[in-house]
Design a protein around this motif. Structure first.
Motif, mmCIF file in Angstrom:
data_model
loop_
_atom_site.group_PDB
_atom_site.id
_atom_site.type_symbol
_atom_site.label_atom_id
_atom_site.label_comp_id
_atom_site.label_asym_id
_atom_site.label_seq_id
_atom_site.Cartn_x
_atom_site.Cartn_y
_atom_site.Cartn_z
ATOM 1 N N THR A 28 -8.209 11.334 -0.989
ATOM 2 C CA THR A 28 -7.068 12.165 -1.389
ATOM 3 C C THR A 28 -5.916 11.358 -1.968
ATOM 4 O OG1 THR A 28 -5.934 12.058 0.752
ATOM 5 C CG2 THR A 28 -7.640 13.741 0.481
ATOM 6 N N ASP A 29 -5.944 10.032 -1.817
ATOM 7 C CA ASP A 29 -4.804 9.214 -2.246
ATOM 8 C C ASP A 29 -5.307 7.912 -2.844
ATOM 9 O OD1 ASP A 29 -2.488 7.743 -2.579
ATOM 10 O OD2 ASP A 29 -1.577 8.432 -0.731
ATOM 11 N N VAL A 30 -5.213 7.766 -4.176
ATOM 12 C CA VAL A 30 -5.735 6.578 -4.847
ATOM 13 C C VAL A 30 -4.906 5.335 -4.552
ATOM 14 C CG1 VAL A 30 -6.821 7.860 -6.720
ATOM 15 C CG2 VAL A 30 -4.437 7.132 -6.937
ATOM 16 N N ASN A 31 -3.708 5.515 -4.033
ATOM 17 C CA ASN A 31 -2.840 4.373 -3.758
ATOM 18 C C ASN A 31 -3.042 3.821 -2.342
ATOM 19 O OD1 ASN A 31 -0.712 2.702 -4.927
ATOM 20 N ND2 ASN A 31 0.573 3.488 -3.275
ATOM 21 N N LEU A 32 -3.981 4.403 -1.614
ATOM 22 C CA LEU A 32 -4.234 4.022 -0.227
ATOM 23 C C LEU A 32 -5.510 3.197 -0.143
ATOM 24 C CD1 LEU A 32 -3.095 4.538 2.651
ATOM 25 C CD2 LEU A 32 -4.652 6.477 2.795
ATOM 26 N N LYS A 33 -5.405 2.020 0.455
ATOM 27 C CA LYS A 33 -6.570 1.131 0.574
ATOM 28 C C LYS A 33 -6.899 0.880 2.039
ATOM 29 C CE LYS A 33 -6.182 -1.254 -3.849
ATOM 30 N NZ LYS A 33 -7.486 -0.778 -4.337
ATOM 31 N N LEU A 34 -8.177 0.893 2.349
ATOM 32 C CA LEU A 34 -8.634 0.654 3.712
ATOM 33 C C LEU A 34 -8.845 -0.834 3.942
ATOM 34 C CD1 LEU A 34 -9.697 1.762 6.448
ATOM 35 C CD2 LEU A 34 -11.977 1.835 5.378
ATOM 36 N N SER A 35 -8.274 -1.330 5.021
ATOM 37 C CA SER A 35 -8.502 -2.723 5.399
ATOM 38 C C SER A 35 -9.894 -2.833 6.019
ATOM 39 C CB SER A 35 -7.439 -3.168 6.420
ATOM 40 O OG SER A 35 -7.753 -4.450 6.920
ATOM 41 N N ILE A 36 -10.722 -3.683 5.462
ATOM 42 C CA ILE A 36 -12.079 -3.880 5.966
ATOM 43 C C ILE A 36 -12.074 -5.071 6.924
ATOM 44 C CG2 ILE A 36 -14.506 -4.218 5.370
ATOM 45 C CD1 ILE A 36 -13.257 -1.664 4.234
ATOM 46 N N SER A 37 -12.331 -4.805 8.184
ATOM 47 C CA SER A 37 -12.291 -5.858 9.197
ATOM 48 C C SER A 37 -13.516 -6.765 9.128
ATOM 49 C CB SER A 37 -12.217 -5.234 10.594
ATOM 50 O OG SER A 37 -11.051 -4.475 10.750
ATOM 51 N N HIS A 38 -13.345 -7.977 9.622
ATOM 52 C CA HIS A 38 -14.467 -8.877 9.845
ATOM 53 C C HIS A 38 -15.007 -8.622 11.253
ATOM 54 C CE1 HIS A 38 -12.609 -10.894 6.439
ATOM 55 N NE2 HIS A 38 -13.667 -11.681 6.333
#
Length: 209
Positions: A29-39
């Protein structure tokens, strides 16, 4: 995309609450939102993709990164190690993107020490019965793991007062709408709008109507 620093959103919830489904729906829903991918040192599951769900590394490599101070936060959960890249967080926020951190309460506490402005969102199931059913129907988890997750859920819920918002995930669509409203409302706060709309405000103040 705004050139100002993005917001940092923390989403925490007991396992089995549907947090991952909510996050995936919100990202659409929001192109300006990025998910942090954990190690993580946890083994890759059959339905997971390296780099999409987690950055899967060996325990040795994880500990090397930890010693080099590469993680914003880290934790051991059910015998597996998890950590968030601080470099990626800093660079992404500086580029103006909002970041979504999907982490447990232990990690959320660590993050808030470095980023006190982070917005905390806690997800609850509609009932304890629903939570137990969701955990027991997970084919990939053994009964002993399920019991540990139920115990951990009670511990996680005890931290709910540490968060800014609480959402009940009963119906996915409604919960996603609630999340979207939170993200939008944070950008409408006076402190951010005075920066984001500085040129407009200055123009309006100096124009004779």
């Amino acid at each position: 995309m705004t050139t100002n620093t993005g917001c940092l959103f923390i989403i925490s919830a007991p396992s089995g609450t549907g947090k991952t489904s909510l996050v995936r729906a919100l990202l659409k829903t929001d192109v300006n939102l990025k998910l942090s991918i954990s190690h993580t040192s946890r083994p890759l599951r059959s339905d997971e993709v390296d780099g999409r769900d987690y950055h899967f590394v060996s325990e040795e490599i994880f500990k090397q990164k930890l010693l080099r101070g590469e993680f914003l936060e880290s934790a051991e959960v059910y015998g597996n190690l998890y950590g968030t890249s601080q470099t990626w967080i800093n660079e992404t926020m500086a580029a103006g993107y909002d970041i979504l951190l999907e982490i447990d309460c232990q990690g959320a506490t660590q993050v808030r020490k470095i980023y006190p402005q982070a917005i905390g969102i806690f997800i609850l199931p509609p009932s304890s019965e629903t939570l137990a059913t969701r955990l027991k129907t997970r084919a990939q988890d053994e009964s002993t793991v399920i019991e540990k997750r139920l115990a951990a859920a009670r511990e996680e819920v005890s931290h709910v007062c540490e968060f800014d918002y609480v959402i009940i995930n009963n119906k996915l669509e409604e919960a996603v709408n609630d999340l979207t409203c939170i993200v939008r409302s944070e950008h409408l706060k006076k402190e951010r709008q005075l920066v984001d709309q500085h040129a407009l405000i200055t123009q309006l103040e100096s124009t004779d109507l």
